[in-house]
Design a protein around this motif. Sequence first.
Motif, mmCIF file in Angstrom:
data_model
loop_
_atom_site.group_PDB
_atom_site.id
_atom_site.type_symbol
_atom_site.label_atom_id
_atom_site.label_comp_id
_atom_site.label_asym_id
_atom_site.label_seq_id
_atom_site.Cartn_x
_atom_site.Cartn_y
_atom_site.Cartn_z
ATOM 1 N N ARG A 57 0.833 -1.214 0.000
ATOM 2 C CA ARG A 57 0.000 0.000 0.000
ATOM 3 C C ARG A 57 0.863 1.258 0.000
ATOM 4 N N ASP A 58 1.955 1.227 0.750
ATOM 5 C CA ASP A 58 2.865 2.379 0.772
ATOM 6 C C ASP A 58 3.452 2.637 -0.618
ATOM 7 N N LYS A 59 3.821 1.557 -1.325
ATOM 8 C CA LYS A 59 4.354 1.713 -2.686
ATOM 9 C C LYS A 59 3.283 2.264 -3.629
ATOM 10 N N LEU A 60 2.051 1.772 -3.479
ATOM 11 C CA LEU A 60 0.952 2.272 -4.317
ATOM 12 C C LEU A 60 0.682 3.745 -4.034
ATOM 13 N N ASP A 61 0.738 4.131 -2.767
ATOM 14 C CA ASP A 61 0.534 5.534 -2.403
ATOM 15 C C ASP A 61 1.651 6.405 -2.976
ATOM 16 N N LYS A 62 2.876 5.877 -2.977
ATOM 17 C CA LYS A 62 4.009 6.625 -3.535
ATOM 18 C C LYS A 62 3.831 6.794 -5.048
ATOM 19 N N LEU A 63 3.333 5.748 -5.724
ATOM 20 C CA LEU A 63 3.067 5.841 -7.156
ATOM 21 C C LEU A 63 2.067 6.965 -7.435
ATOM 22 N N ASP A 64 1.081 7.102 -6.558
ATOM 23 C CA ASP A 64 0.077 8.170 -6.691
ATOM 24 C C ASP A 64 0.706 9.558 -6.726
ATOM 25 N N GLU A 65 1.822 9.717 -6.044
ATOM 26 C CA GLU A 65 2.467 11.023 -5.924
ATOM 27 C C GLU A 65 3.519 11.279 -7.011
ATOM 28 N N MET A 66 3.806 10.268 -7.827
ATOM 29 C CA MET A 66 4.848 10.405 -8.851
ATOM 30 C C MET A 66 4.363 11.199 -10.055
ATOM 31 N N TYR A 67 5.333 11.775 -10.744
ATOM 32 C CA TYR A 67 5.069 12.413 -12.032
ATOM 33 C C TYR A 67 5.089 11.336 -13.113
ATOM 34 N N ILE A 68 4.378 11.586 -14.205
ATOM 35 C CA ILE A 68 4.264 10.593 -15.276
ATOM 36 C C ILE A 68 5.629 10.131 -15.788
ATOM 37 N N ASN A 69 6.585 11.025 -15.889
ATOM 38 C CA ASN A 69 7.910 10.630 -16.421
ATOM 39 C C ASN A 69 8.629 9.644 -15.504
ATOM 40 N N GLU A 70 8.150 9.481 -14.278
ATOM 41 C CA GLU A 70 8.767 8.543 -13.347
ATOM 42 C C GLU A 70 8.226 7.113 -13.508
ATOM 43 N N TYR A 71 7.080 6.967 -14.174
ATOM 44 C CA TYR A 71 6.528 5.612 -14.348
ATOM 45 C C TYR A 71 6.065 5.331 -15.781
ATOM 46 N N GLN A 72 6.347 6.246 -16.697
ATOM 47 C CA GLN A 72 5.909 6.068 -18.088
ATOM 48 C C GLN A 72 6.521 4.807 -18.692
ATOM 49 N N LEU A 73 5.788 4.201 -19.620
ATOM 50 C CA LEU A 73 6.294 3.044 -20.352
ATOM 51 C C LEU A 73 7.534 3.452 -21.136
ATOM 52 N N GLN A 74 8.437 2.516 -21.324
ATOM 53 C CA GLN A 74 9.656 2.806 -22.071
ATOM 54 C C GLN A 74 9.393 2.638 -23.568
ATOM 55 N N VAL A 75 10.035 3.485 -24.344
ATOM 56 C CA VAL A 75 9.923 3.390 -25.798
ATOM 57 C C VAL A 75 10.735 2.187 -26.258
ATOM 58 N N ILE A 76 10.110 1.335 -27.055
ATOM 59 C CA ILE A 76 10.786 0.163 -27.611
ATOM 60 C C ILE A 76 11.271 0.508 -29.015
ATOM 61 N N LYS A 77 10.318 0.751 -29.916
ATOM 62 C CA LYS A 77 10.645 1.136 -31.290
ATOM 63 C C LYS A 77 9.380 1.690 -31.922
ATOM 64 N N ARG A 78 9.503 2.853 -32.532
ATOM 65 C CA ARG A 78 8.353 3.474 -33.181
ATOM 66 C C ARG A 78 8.060 2.783 -34.508
ATOM 67 N N LYS A 79 6.788 2.514 -34.761
ATOM 68 C CA LYS A 79 6.350 1.899 -36.019
ATOM 69 C C LYS A 79 5.086 2.609 -36.491
ATOM 70 N N ARG A 80 5.023 2.881 -37.744
ATOM 71 C CA ARG A 80 3.844 3.529 -38.328
ATOM 72 C C ARG A 80 2.888 2.463 -38.857
ATOM 73 N N ILE A 81 2.407 1.642 -37.957
ATOM 74 C CA ILE A 81 1.473 0.589 -38.357
ATOM 75 C C ILE A 81 0.143 0.823 -37.663
ATOM 76 N N TYR A 82 -0.871 0.214 -38.214
ATOM 77 C CA TYR A 82 -2.149 0.140 -37.512
ATOM 78 C C TYR A 82 -2.338 -1.332 -37.176
ATOM 79 N N PRO A 83 -2.412 -1.668 -35.889
ATOM 80 C CA PRO A 83 -2.428 -3.079 -35.485
ATOM 81 C C PRO A 83 -3.690 -3.825 -35.901
ATOM 82 N N ASP A 84 -3.507 -5.107 -36.177
ATOM 83 C CA ASP A 84 -4.598 -6.000 -36.555
ATOM 84 C C ASP A 84 -5.089 -6.781 -35.341
#
Length: 192
Positions: free
Chosen positions: A28-55
Motif C-alpha cells: 500500500r505504501d508503494k501504491l501511495d508513492k506511485l500516486d504522488e509520482m510524475y508521469i515521467n517517473e513511471y511512463q512506459l519505455q519506448v521500444i521502437k516506433r512503427k507507423r502501423i495500424y495493429p490487426d
Amino acid sequence: MNDLNYLKDNIMSRRWKTKYEQCSQAVRDKLDKLDEMYINEYQLQVIKRKRIYPDIGDIFKICPRENIECYGIVVNNHVNNKNGDDFIVIFVFKSDVDIEQSVKKGIRKEDLLIDPEIVGKEYWTRGYFFNVGHIESKVNNYGFYSIGKRKFFDEYGNDIQEEPSILGTYGVATISGVAYSINQELIIAGII
C-alpha cells in the motif's frame, strides 16, 4: 443538486478498494508513492516506433521498466464510438500467462494484468507497444462500465444488459493511464 457519489462509489472503484485493502502495508505504501509520482517517473519505455495500424490478434510487447516486459493482444480494431474513430481494444496479460493457450482456452479475467482498455494507435507510433507476433483471436466475453451513465457497454457504446466476465472502464485510456495501471499491478504482484 445531483448526488455525485457514484463517481467515487461504483463497481470499478469498489473493486480497486477491495484489492488495495487486501495488500500488505508495504505494498500500500508503494501504491501511495506511485500516486504522488510524475508521469515521467513511471511512463512506459519506448521500444521502437512503427507507423502501423495493429490487426486483431497482434501480440505486442510493453516495457514498463528496464528489464521488465509485458505482453498484450489486440482484441478489436477500427472501433468508432462517441470518443472518436479507429480505436483499438487491448488486453495486457500477466507475465506467467501463455497468451496462445489463454486465447485457445478462452481468456479469463485472472489471465490479465490490467482491465481491458480502449486505446489509440499512438501507443505503436510512439513506440510504447511493439508487435512481436500474431495469432488468430476471437474474444467476446468482455465489456466496459460507464461510470457516468452507470451502465455496461461494448467498445462501440452499445448497451450490454449483463455484466461481462471481463470488465474495463468505458472511455479511451490515456498513455499515462495505461502506464499507471500497469505499474499498480506490478507493485501488487511484487515485481517492482
